[in-house]
Design a protein around this motif. Structure first.
Motif, PDB file in Angstrom:
ATOM      1  N   GLU A 436      51.307  39.488  37.077  1.00  0.00           N
ATOM      2  CA  GLU A 436      50.964  40.891  37.138  1.00  0.00           C
ATOM      3  C   GLU A 436      49.609  41.005  37.827  1.00  0.00           C
ATOM      4  OE1 GLU A 436      51.433  43.938  37.736  1.00  0.00           O
ATOM      5  OE2 GLU A 436      52.754  44.190  36.009  1.00  0.00           O
ATOM      6  N   ILE A 437      49.317  42.169  38.372  1.00  0.00           N
ATOM      7  CA  ILE A 437      48.082  42.363  39.136  1.00  0.00           C
ATOM      8  C   ILE A 437      47.015  42.955  38.241  1.00  0.00           C
ATOM      9  CG2 ILE A 437      47.078  43.486  41.149  1.00  0.00           C
ATOM     10  CD1 ILE A 437      50.032  43.659  42.185  1.00  0.00           C
ATOM     11  N   GLY A 438      45.860  42.299  38.230  1.00  0.00           N
ATOM     12  CA  GLY A 438      44.722  42.778  37.464  1.00  0.00           C
ATOM     13  C   GLY A 438      43.520  42.974  38.371  1.00  0.00           C
ATOM     14  N   ALA A 439      42.642  43.894  37.984  1.00  0.00           N
ATOM     15  CA  ALA A 439      41.452  44.171  38.797  1.00  0.00           C
ATOM     16  C   ALA A 439      40.232  44.299  37.896  1.00  0.00           C
ATOM     17  CB  ALA A 439      41.627  45.441  39.615  1.00  0.00           C
ATOM     18  N   ALA A 440      39.223  43.487  38.176  1.00  0.00           N
ATOM     19  CA  ALA A 440      37.934  43.582  37.495  1.00  0.00           C
ATOM     20  C   ALA A 440      36.984  44.339  38.416  1.00  0.00           C
ATOM     21  CB  ALA A 440      37.386  42.198  37.181  1.00  0.00           C
ATOM     22  N   VAL A 441      36.341  45.360  37.876  1.00  0.00           N
ATOM     23  CA  VAL A 441      35.540  46.257  38.710  1.00  0.00           C
ATOM     24  C   VAL A 441      34.144  46.435  38.129  1.00  0.00           C
ATOM     25  CG1 VAL A 441      35.361  48.595  39.652  1.00  0.00           C
ATOM     26  CG2 VAL A 441      37.608  47.511  39.443  1.00  0.00           C
ATOM     27  N   VAL A 442      33.132  46.360  38.999  1.00  0.00           N
ATOM     28  CA  VAL A 442      31.749  46.685  38.651  1.00  0.00           C
ATOM     29  C   VAL A 442      31.423  48.029  39.292  1.00  0.00           C
ATOM     30  CG1 VAL A 442      29.336  46.000  38.827  1.00  0.00           C
ATOM     31  CG2 VAL A 442      31.112  44.250  38.519  1.00  0.00           C
ATOM     32  N   LEU A 443      30.913  48.966  38.492  1.00  0.00           N
ATOM     33  CA  LEU A 443      30.606  50.293  39.003  1.00  0.00           C
ATOM     34  C   LEU A 443      29.164  50.390  39.498  1.00  0.00           C
ATOM     35  CD1 LEU A 443      32.286  52.527  36.262  1.00  0.00           C
ATOM     36  CD2 LEU A 443      33.256  51.770  38.447  1.00  0.00           C
ATOM     37  N   LYS A 444      28.926  51.348  40.364  1.00  0.00           N
ATOM     38  CA  LYS A 444      27.578  51.623  40.827  1.00  0.00           C
ATOM     39  C   LYS A 444      26.779  52.286  39.701  1.00  0.00           C
ATOM     40  CE  LYS A 444      28.975  52.230  45.654  1.00  0.00           C
ATOM     41  NZ  LYS A 444      29.124  53.182  46.780  1.00  0.00           N
ATOM     42  N   PRO A 445      25.450  52.173  39.726  1.00  0.00           N
ATOM     43  CA  PRO A 445      24.628  52.806  38.688  1.00  0.00           C
ATOM     44  C   PRO A 445      24.919  54.305  38.582  1.00  0.00           C
ATOM     45  CG  PRO A 445      23.301  51.314  40.005  1.00  0.00           C
ATOM     46  CD  PRO A 445      24.631  51.403  40.682  1.00  0.00           C
ATOM     47  N   GLY A 446      25.109  54.766  37.363  1.00  0.00           N
ATOM     48  CA  GLY A 446      25.346  56.178  37.124  1.00  0.00           C
ATOM     49  C   GLY A 446      26.785  56.617  37.296  1.00  0.00           C
ATOM     50  N   ALA A 447      27.677  55.685  37.672  1.00  0.00           N
ATOM     51  CA  ALA A 447      29.082  56.050  37.879  1.00  0.00           C
ATOM     52  C   ALA A 447      29.747  56.404  36.555  1.00  0.00           C
ATOM     53  CB  ALA A 447      29.822  54.900  38.545  1.00  0.00           C
ATOM     54  N   ARG A 448      30.699  57.305  36.609  1.00  0.00           N
ATOM     55  CA  ARG A 448      31.358  57.763  35.384  1.00  0.00           C
ATOM     56  C   ARG A 448      32.879  57.552  35.410  1.00  0.00           C
ATOM     57  NH1 ARG A 448      28.156  60.909  32.176  1.00  0.00           N
ATOM     58  NH2 ARG A 448      26.155  61.580  33.065  1.00  0.00           N
ATOM     59  N   THR A 449      33.412  57.021  36.473  1.00  0.00           N
ATOM     60  CA  THR A 449      34.859  56.858  36.553  1.00  0.00           C
ATOM     61  C   THR A 449      35.353  55.865  35.509  1.00  0.00           C
ATOM     62  OG1 THR A 449      36.700  56.516  38.080  1.00  0.00           O
ATOM     63  CG2 THR A 449      34.880  54.954  38.225  1.00  0.00           C
ATOM     64  N   THR A 450      36.629  55.943  35.172  1.00  0.00           N
ATOM     65  CA  THR A 450      37.217  55.073  34.153  1.00  0.00           C
ATOM     66  C   THR A 450      38.221  54.120  34.789  1.00  0.00           C
ATOM     67  OG1 THR A 450      39.074  56.571  33.707  1.00  0.00           O
ATOM     68  CG2 THR A 450      37.004  56.924  32.462  1.00  0.00           C
ATOM     69  N   ALA A 451      38.621  53.120  34.008  1.00  0.00           N
ATOM     70  CA  ALA A 451      39.624  52.170  34.481  1.00  0.00           C
ATOM     71  C   ALA A 451      40.932  52.879  34.820  1.00  0.00           C
ATOM     72  CB  ALA A 451      39.849  51.091  33.425  1.00  0.00           C
ATOM     73  N   GLU A 452      41.306  53.842  33.977  1.00  0.00           N
ATOM     74  CA  GLU A 452      42.547  54.581  34.220  1.00  0.00           C
ATOM     75  C   GLU A 452      42.473  55.370  35.524  1.00  0.00           C
ATOM     76  OE1 GLU A 452      40.890  54.454  31.388  1.00  0.00           O
ATOM     77  OE2 GLU A 452      42.315  53.229  30.241  1.00  0.00           O
ATOM     78  N   GLU A 453      41.328  55.981  35.790  1.00  0.00           N
ATOM     79  CA  GLU A 453      41.172  56.742  37.030  1.00  0.00           C
ATOM     80  C   GLU A 453      41.231  55.834  38.255  1.00  0.00           C
ATOM     81  OE1 GLU A 453      37.482  58.669  36.248  1.00  0.00           O
ATOM     82  OE2 GLU A 453      38.385  60.388  35.224  1.00  0.00           O
ATOM     83  N   LEU A 454      40.645  54.649  38.134  1.00  0.00           N
ATOM     84  CA  LEU A 454      40.690  53.699  39.249  1.00  0.00           C
ATOM     85  C   LEU A 454      42.118  53.221  39.506  1.00  0.00           C
ATOM     86  CD1 LEU A 454      37.493  51.571  38.512  1.00  0.00           C
ATOM     87  CD2 LEU A 454      37.844  53.154  40.420  1.00  0.00           C
ATOM     88  N   ARG A 455      42.840  52.969  38.420  1.00  0.00           N
ATOM     89  CA  ARG A 455      44.230  52.549  38.584  1.00  0.00           C
ATOM     90  C   ARG A 455      45.034  53.622  39.324  1.00  0.00           C
ATOM     91  NH1 ARG A 455      45.093  51.063  33.774  1.00  0.00           N
ATOM     92  NH2 ARG A 455      45.871  53.030  32.947  1.00  0.00           N
ATOM     93  N   GLU A 456      44.866  54.872  38.946  1.00  0.00           N
ATOM     94  CA  GLU A 456      45.583  55.963  39.597  1.00  0.00           C
ATOM     95  C   GLU A 456      45.137  56.128  41.046  1.00  0.00           C
ATOM     96  OE1 GLU A 456      48.174  57.954  38.471  1.00  0.00           O
ATOM     97  OE2 GLU A 456      48.192  56.320  36.994  1.00  0.00           O
ATOM     98  N   TYR A 457      43.860  55.884  41.306  1.00  0.00           N
ATOM     99  CA  TYR A 457      43.336  55.993  42.669  1.00  0.00           C
ATOM    100  C   TYR A 457      44.040  54.987  43.588  1.00  0.00           C
ATOM    101  CZ  TYR A 457      40.028  55.520  46.555  1.00  0.00           C
ATOM    102  OH  TYR A 457      39.459  55.446  47.804  1.00  0.00           O
ATOM    103  N   VAL A 458      44.128  53.749  43.137  1.00  0.00           N
ATOM    104  CA  VAL A 458      44.779  52.726  43.960  1.00  0.00           C
ATOM    105  C   VAL A 458      46.275  52.992  44.056  1.00  0.00           C
ATOM    106  CG1 VAL A 458      45.198  50.256  44.249  1.00  0.00           C
ATOM    107  CG2 VAL A 458      43.012  51.044  43.314  1.00  0.00           C
ATOM    108  N   LYS A 459      46.857  53.443  42.966  1.00  0.00           N
ATOM    109  CA  LYS A 459      48.308  53.695  42.928  1.00  0.00           C
ATOM    110  C   LYS A 459      48.747  54.631  44.040  1.00  0.00           C
ATOM    111  CE  LYS A 459      51.890  55.413  39.753  1.00  0.00           C
ATOM    112  NZ  LYS A 459      52.150  55.917  38.386  1.00  0.00           N
ATOM    113  N   HIS A 460      47.905  55.595  44.379  1.00  0.00           N
ATOM    114  CA  HIS A 460      48.265  56.567  45.400  1.00  0.00           C
ATOM    115  C   HIS A 460      47.913  56.107  46.819  1.00  0.00           C
ATOM    116  CE1 HIS A 460      48.369  59.152  41.782  1.00  0.00           C
ATOM    117  NE2 HIS A 460      49.314  59.779  42.450  1.00  0.00           N
ATOM    118  N   GLN A 461      47.377  54.887  46.927  1.00  0.00           N
ATOM    119  CA  GLN A 461      46.966  54.381  48.239  1.00  0.00           C
ATOM    120  C   GLN A 461      47.833  53.233  48.739  1.00  0.00           C
ATOM    121  OE1 GLN A 461      44.440  55.742  50.102  1.00  0.00           O
ATOM    122  NE2 GLN A 461      44.261  57.310  48.526  1.00  0.00           N
TER     123      GLN A 461
END
Length: 499
Positions: A436-461
């Motif tokens: 299965e595909i997994g993604a570890a992500v480091v956010l920029k300072p002050g970022a507020r996005t969530t893991a779920e939002e990132l998953r949906e972002y990639v899903k549509h790309q």
């Protein structure tokens, strides 16, 4: 030489025999041949000339075969595309191949149109009924375009480790010889066979080992657009399937299907698998459940695709990928030196199945093919009987349910997100899909996005099989002295296993 000549031959020999079946709809060889002739006429009318690329973005439906053989009949080059591709991917495939015309299934028309606009290409939307009406308005081109055996027939895109897919140019000779060996020697197909058509036809495995092999032998290909274990079992029984082809994941799903006895499978004589390593236990379980031998093979898009195979004549070795097919050589090397029997190294392949080149990529072609040998990036060994065993890979690739997913391509999408600082995509063990595909992500300072939002972002790309189902946010990623991310040291949080 023209890869489509087998269709003309089968249509003359078995005009009324079923060529394709989708549920209760049956397409005869005469109808398929006539459809491809009108398709060639439509392409001529639209200005397609021999050597022009024409893209096909269709699922496993009869229209795929009509379009595929129609393009070949006209002398064009087929560019098969996964119907699940998103617009950015569609634009890349069309732009890179130079295809100015795309035939896209109606259910995926929005993404196809959006991508085609970016690539300045034309889209023909295909749906049942309307496609037939379109073809009947076009003249029928009975003759096959005269193509040299070294002319390119198909450009198959294989995801690149650098993030950009590259097109493997497969010639008429590549595909014809691979098809003939599969049909006559490996599977011993006859016109009485019914082949399960669940493998994607846009993929090399499905094209050569099901569609082209069936057409060359006058057999029937029974289609399943989207794999479902229950539907697959129904087809095996109700359609009298004799040859089943699938990636290891589907074998496991069929064995675990609770309604396994709902449609008795009585005619199945042979199964073949490839695309990923088949767990030996799954192989034994399938053979016991369906009283059918399973033969494993090995290959790549770059090898048309079959390079080695377990055969009934020689006796299969479960867990191995068999011996090289006729006319093909394989060896295990360290650098350019062949290693002793039993030792591991990179698998290299030479023979009539090796692609012509990567489309418009001379440097990558030169790196992959050296002195006629294709260096696969797969790690294997060969035993004292000449059987090959695939034990790993040098490429940074995840194999999810038989599909190759290259992390770099997914990482590039993550890095486009304005709040992502670092990202690493890795394969996670999966009992169902292999990985299965997994993604570890480091956010920029002050970022507020969530893991779920990132998953949906990639899903549509990206295509559905590529996006990471499991995403987690971490403070840092392990890095070496040069700053390279050390993926082997990435450990997903325990709570991911409980999702």
């Amino acid at each position: 030489m023209n890869l489509a000549s087998a269709l003309v031959s089968s249509a003359r020999t078995h005009p009324d025999r079923a060529a394709l079946r989708l549920e209760d709809a049956v397409v005869s060889y005469r109808t398929l041949d006539q459809g491809s002739a009108h398709m060639a006429g439509l392409l001529h009318h639209r200005g397609v000339k021999p050597g022009d690329r024409v893209a096909i973005m269709l699922p496993n439906v009869p229209e795929f075969a009509v379009a595929y053989f129609g393009v070949l009949r006209a002398g064009g080059i087929v560019v098969p595309m996964n119907p699940l591709l998103k617009s950015r991917e569609v634009a890349y495939y069309l732009g890179d191949s130079g295809a100015r015309l795309l035939f896209a299934w109606h259910a995926f028309a929005d993404e196809a149109r959006a991508g085609a606009r970016q690539a300045e290409a034309e889209v023909v939307v295909v749906s049942p009924g309307t496609f037939d009406s379109l073809l009947t308005t076009a003249p029928s081109v009975e003759d096959l375009a005269d193509r040299h055996e070294d002319d390119t027939a198909v450009i198959l895109y294989t995801s690149g480790t650098t993030g950009q897919p590259k097109g493997a140019e497969l010639t008429h000779a590549n595909l014809t010889r691979n098809r003939d060996i599969v049909a006559s020697e490996l599977l011993q197909l006859t016109a009485d066979d019914v082949i399960f058509g669940g493998l994607p036809l846009f993929h090399a495995f499905g094209q050569t080992c099901t569609l082209n092999a069936a057409v060359a032998s006058g057999a029937c290909l029974t289609l399943l657009p989207r794999f479902d274990a229950g539907k697959a079992l129904g087809i095996l029984g109700e359609h009298g399937v004799t040859v089943f082809a699938g990636v290891p994941t589907v074998f496991g799903r069929l064995v675990r299907e609770p309604d396994q006895d709902a449609s008795p499978v009585s005619r199945l004589r042979l199964s073949l698998t490839g695309g990923a390593v088949m767990p030996v236990q799954v192989l034994h379980d399938f053979q016991a459940a369906f009283d059918c031998v399973v033969l494993e093979g090995y290959g790549l898009s770059e090898t048309s695709p079959v390079a080695s195979f377990n055969t009934l004549q020689a006796g299969p070795k479960p867990g191995s990928v068999g011996t090289p097919i006729r006319g093909v050589e394989m060896r295990v090397v360290a650098g350019d030196r062949e290693v002793p029997l039993g030792e591991s190294g990179e698998v290299a392949i030479r023979g009539h199945n090796v692609m012509k080149r990567y489309w418009q990529r001379p440097e990558e072609t030169a790196a992959a093919i050296r002195d006629g040998w294709l260096y696969t990036g797969d790690i294997g060994r060969v035993d004292q009987d000449g059987y090959f065993w695939i034990i790993g890979r040098t490429k940074d690739v995840i194999i999810r349910g038989g599909y190759n997913v290259y992390p770099r391509e997914v990482e590039d999408v993550l890095y486009e997100h304005p709040e992502v600082a670092d990202a690493a995509v890795i394969g996670l063990p999966s009992s169902d899909l292999g990985e299965e595909i997994g993604a570890a992500v480091v956010l920029k300072p002050g970022a507020r996005t969530t893991a779920e939002e990132l998953r949906e972002y990639v899903k549509h790309q990206v295509a559905a099989y590529k996006y990471p189902r499991k995403v987690w946010i971490t403070d840092t990623l392990p890095k070496g002295p040069t700053g390279k991310i050390l993926k082997r040291q990435i450990v997903p949080p325990p709570e991911l296993d409980r999702r």
